[in-house]
Write an enzyme that holds these catalytic residues in place. Structure first.
Site, PDB file in Angstrom:
ATOM      1  N   SER A 165       0.842  -1.190   0.000  1.00 56.33           N
ATOM      2  CA  SER A 165       0.000   0.000   0.000  1.00 56.33           C
ATOM      3  C   SER A 165       0.886   1.253   0.000  1.00 56.33           C
ATOM      4  O   SER A 165       1.775   1.374  -0.836  1.00 56.33           O
ATOM      5  CB  SER A 165      -0.936  -0.069   1.215  1.00 56.33           C
ATOM      6  OG  SER A 165      -1.919   0.912   1.155  1.00 56.33           O
ATOM      7  N   ARG A 234     -11.816   6.967   9.220  1.00 51.02           N
ATOM      8  CA  ARG A 234     -11.433   5.552   9.232  1.00 51.02           C
ATOM      9  C   ARG A 234     -12.530   4.672   8.638  1.00 51.02           C
ATOM     10  O   ARG A 234     -12.245   3.714   7.939  1.00 51.02           O
ATOM     11  CB  ARG A 234     -11.121   5.110  10.664  1.00 51.02           C
ATOM     12  CG  ARG A 234     -10.619   3.691  10.774  1.00 51.02           C
ATOM     13  CD  ARG A 234      -9.339   3.445   9.963  1.00 51.02           C
ATOM     14  NE  ARG A 234      -8.634   2.259  10.412  1.00 51.02           N
ATOM     15  CZ  ARG A 234      -7.451   1.873   9.967  1.00 51.02           C
ATOM     16  NH1 ARG A 234      -6.832   2.588   9.038  1.00 51.02           N
ATOM     17  NH2 ARG A 234      -6.858   0.793  10.429  1.00 51.02           N
ATOM     18  N   ASP A 336      -8.733  -6.462  -4.616  1.00 51.83           N
ATOM     19  CA  ASP A 336      -8.449  -5.095  -4.142  1.00 51.83           C
ATOM     20  C   ASP A 336      -9.256  -4.083  -4.961  1.00 51.83           C
ATOM     21  O   ASP A 336      -9.121  -4.011  -6.175  1.00 51.83           O
ATOM     22  CB  ASP A 336      -6.940  -4.816  -4.274  1.00 51.83           C
ATOM     23  CG  ASP A 336      -6.474  -3.624  -3.447  1.00 51.83           C
ATOM     24  OD1 ASP A 336      -7.276  -2.707  -3.209  1.00 51.83           O
ATOM     25  OD2 ASP A 336      -5.299  -3.625  -3.043  1.00 51.83           O
ATOM     26  N   HIS A 366      -8.070  -5.086  -0.191  1.00 54.97           N
ATOM     27  CA  HIS A 366      -6.750  -4.461  -0.022  1.00 54.97           C
ATOM     28  C   HIS A 366      -6.004  -4.957   1.222  1.00 54.97           C
ATOM     29  O   HIS A 366      -4.794  -5.180   1.189  1.00 54.97           O
ATOM     30  CB  HIS A 366      -6.961  -2.949   0.044  1.00 54.97           C
ATOM     31  CG  HIS A 366      -5.712  -2.153   0.174  1.00 54.97           C
ATOM     32  ND1 HIS A 366      -4.714  -2.171  -0.778  1.00 54.97           N
ATOM     33  CD2 HIS A 366      -5.277  -1.320   1.159  1.00 54.97           C
ATOM     34  CE1 HIS A 366      -3.733  -1.368  -0.387  1.00 54.97           C
ATOM     35  NE2 HIS A 366      -4.045  -0.850   0.779  1.00 54.97           N
ATOM     36  N   ASP A 367      -6.713  -5.137   2.343  1.00 51.92           N
ATOM     37  CA  ASP A 367      -6.055  -5.550   3.593  1.00 51.92           C
ATOM     38  C   ASP A 367      -5.358  -6.908   3.482  1.00 51.92           C
ATOM     39  O   ASP A 367      -4.629  -7.290   4.414  1.00 51.92           O
ATOM     40  CB  ASP A 367      -7.063  -5.594   4.755  1.00 51.92           C
ATOM     41  CG  ASP A 367      -7.072  -4.311   5.577  1.00 51.92           C
ATOM     42  OD1 ASP A 367      -6.193  -3.456   5.354  1.00 51.92           O
ATOM     43  OD2 ASP A 367      -7.959  -4.172   6.443  1.00 51.92           O
TER      44      ASP A 367
END
Ligand SMILES: CC(=O)SCCNC(=O)CCNC(=O)[C@H](O)C(C)(C)COP(=O)(O)OP(=O)(O)OC[C@H]1O[C@@H](n2cnc3c(N)ncnc32)[C@H](O)[C@@H]1OP(=O)(O)O
Ligand SMILES: N[C@@H](CCO)C(=O)O
Length: 385
Positions: A165, A234, A336, A366-367
């Site tokens: 990332s 967040r 992603d 993505h994580d």
């Protein structure tokens, strides 16, 4: 406070260069790297860069590895001697893919961060927190600061610079800015330049924080923190870190246990009546709020918005030609939706040497660069033999 190139703020004398720590232990340290000229032309005085390290540096300093954290990550990659789990514990440590019995691993906190490096919550030379006065910084500024840290640690070149990332973006910047100092660059779930959509999502996060009344223009350190704004930022970000399919499978339309979001969503005295996915995002928001500084969130988000390896270097091929001689490992997460696999393909296609794009197969989104440790270990095998 931030000075131009012509006027330099008084800063304490730099201590004489110290040798690298004899053995990395996974405990937080920092080094004073002096005044740092920024891409903007301003100069940030008295910069400190925090780092952790693991393993031992070879006498010829040939086994050093730099691991770059993502937006809200920290230097705590692996447990080491501390009690706290690291965010890549399964990848970095004795006997792991990045084996700290063989490699000397360093992780630095981003310039502008809140895990020990100079950032908005640090004390400026006038004795007050930088707050709103902290300047705009770019990823290149951070990489330049890390190069100074490497000098301080006696590391002339890295066996590898590894990141996912925003950490992948910094690994790429290292390879292009200092190709003579990087043998391998590992760029996971990242891209050559932040896209319009990434910038758009980032703007919404920044505005969420800035519109919190407790933000007070960024000078909130003497009062309540802008918790609601940071939490909302967040939530927006976290949705983009997971896939639609994963959220659907995990939460579907279920209610948060004990709550009834359809029958009694609103009404006096009813309290929170949430879907389960809302409870999940509330939890992720609360966790970030208790560990992260809102100004740092903005500074780092804006640094990521600025990411463009081409800036001042011509087109993508010309920019990446500077990294000739660096070995690249590029990988994308199949699901992603923030850093699309096509962006990794675009990057790899423009590298000086033919470079395949590895796929990290995951439904998470993505994580996965933080979660799919076995797959990432496998693709690092060639580099960390
Ligand atoms: C490189 C770096 O970025 S380093 C920093 C990395 N860490 C972070 O960014 C922290 C934020 N979290 C994340 O990014 C991700 O959650 C990861 C990648 C770290 C972990 O992913 P996963 O293991 O899949 O965890 P997941 O997303 O399912 O979250 C689990 C948490 O949600 C909680 N949770 C799940 N459903 C609900 C719900 N309905 N209501 C409330 N809480 C819930 C779990 O109890 C668990 O809590 P805990 O983390 O306090 O133990
Ligand atoms: N969970 C990661 C994802 C961003 O890449 C972070 O918070 O930094």
């Amino acid at each position: 406070m931030v000075t131009s190139d012509l006027e330099t703020a008084a800063v304490p004398e730099l201590p004489a260069r110290q040798p690298a720590v004899a053995r990395g232990d996974g405990l937080l340290r920092d080094r004073q790297i002096g005044n740092l000229g920024l891409e903007s032309g301003l100069e940030l005085p008295g910069v400190r860069i925090a780092y952790e390290s693991w393993g031992r540096l070879n006498p010829d300093a040939s086994n050093a590895v730099l691991i770059q954290h993502a937006l809200t990550g920290s230097t705590h990659v692996a447990r080491g001697d501390s009690d706290e789990a690291g965010w890549w514990d399964g990848l970095v440590g004795p006997g792991q893919a990045i084996d700290t019995e063989r490699y000397f691993v360093v992780a630095a906190n981003l310039l502008g961060g809140c895990y020990g490096s100079t950032g908005p919550s640090s004390i400026a030379p006038d004795g007050a927190p930088w707050g709103s006065r902290f300047p705009f910084v770019t990823l290149r500024d951070s990489v330049r600061a890390e190069a100074r840290l490497a000098d301080e640690l006696g590391i002339g070149h890295w066996h590898a610079v590894v990141g996912g990332s925003m950490g992948g973006a910094r690994a790429l910047e290292w390879a292009v800015s200092y190709p003579e100092r990087v043998r391998h660059a590992v760029v996971l779930a990242s891209c050559a330049a932040s896209t319009a959509e990434q910038i758009a999502l980032a703007q919404a996060q920044v505005l969420a924080i800035e519109q919190d009344p407790d933000f007070r223009g960024g000078d909130y350190y003497d009062g309540p923190i802008p918790a609601a704004g940071l939490g909302l930022a967040r939530r927006i970000a976290h949705i983009s870190y997971r896939s639609e399919a994963e959220l659907g499978q995990r939460f579907g339309r279920s209610a948060q246990p004990g709550e009834a979001p359809v029958s009694s969503r609103r009404g006096p005295g009813r309290g929170a009546q949430r879907y389960q996915v809302e409870g999940y995002l509330d939890h992720q928001a609360a966790k970030l709020v208790q560990r992260f500084d809102a100004n740092s969130y903005i500074v780092l988000t804006e640094a990521l918005m600025s990411h463009d390896v081409r800036r001042g270097r011509g087109d993508l091929h010309s920019a990446l030609a500077r990294a000739a001689g660096v070995g690249f490992t590029v990988a994308a997460v199949s699901s992603d939706r923030l850093y699309l696999p096509a962006q990794s393909e675009e990057l790899a296609a423009a590298l000086p040497e033919p470079t395949p794009v590895h796929r990290i197969a995951s439904d998470v989104g993505h994580d996965a660069f933080l979660l799919e440790i076995a797959q990432i270990s496998a693709l690092l095998g060639e580099i960390f033999t």
